[in-house]
Design an enzyme around this catalytic site. Structure first.
Site: not given
Length: 64
Positions: A28-30, A49, A51
């Site tokens: 992930s870009s996170e 994590h 959403h």
């Protein structure tokens, strides 16, 4: 990718330096944010994590 349809083979495992250890997908870009949390909180052993749609909807309304 629809995160609601993830299967175990979709997961990516990295070390604490961000090196990919397992999984065929790109991480992930996170990832950098997650690694920062681990550095700041050595007592944290895992991060989940998400959403949730209701939280995303609420944020959209507040942003207006």
């Amino acid at each position: 990718m629809n995160k609601g349809m993830l299967a175990p083979e979709d997961l990516v495992i990295t070390d604490l330096h961000g090196r990919q250890l397992a999984g065929d997908r790109k991480f992930s870009s996170e990832l950098a944010m997650h690694l920062l949390f681990y550095r700041m909180r050595p007592d944290v052993m895992a991060i989940c994590h998400g959403h949730p749609p209701t939280a995303t909807d609420l944020r959209s309304l507040v942003a207006r």
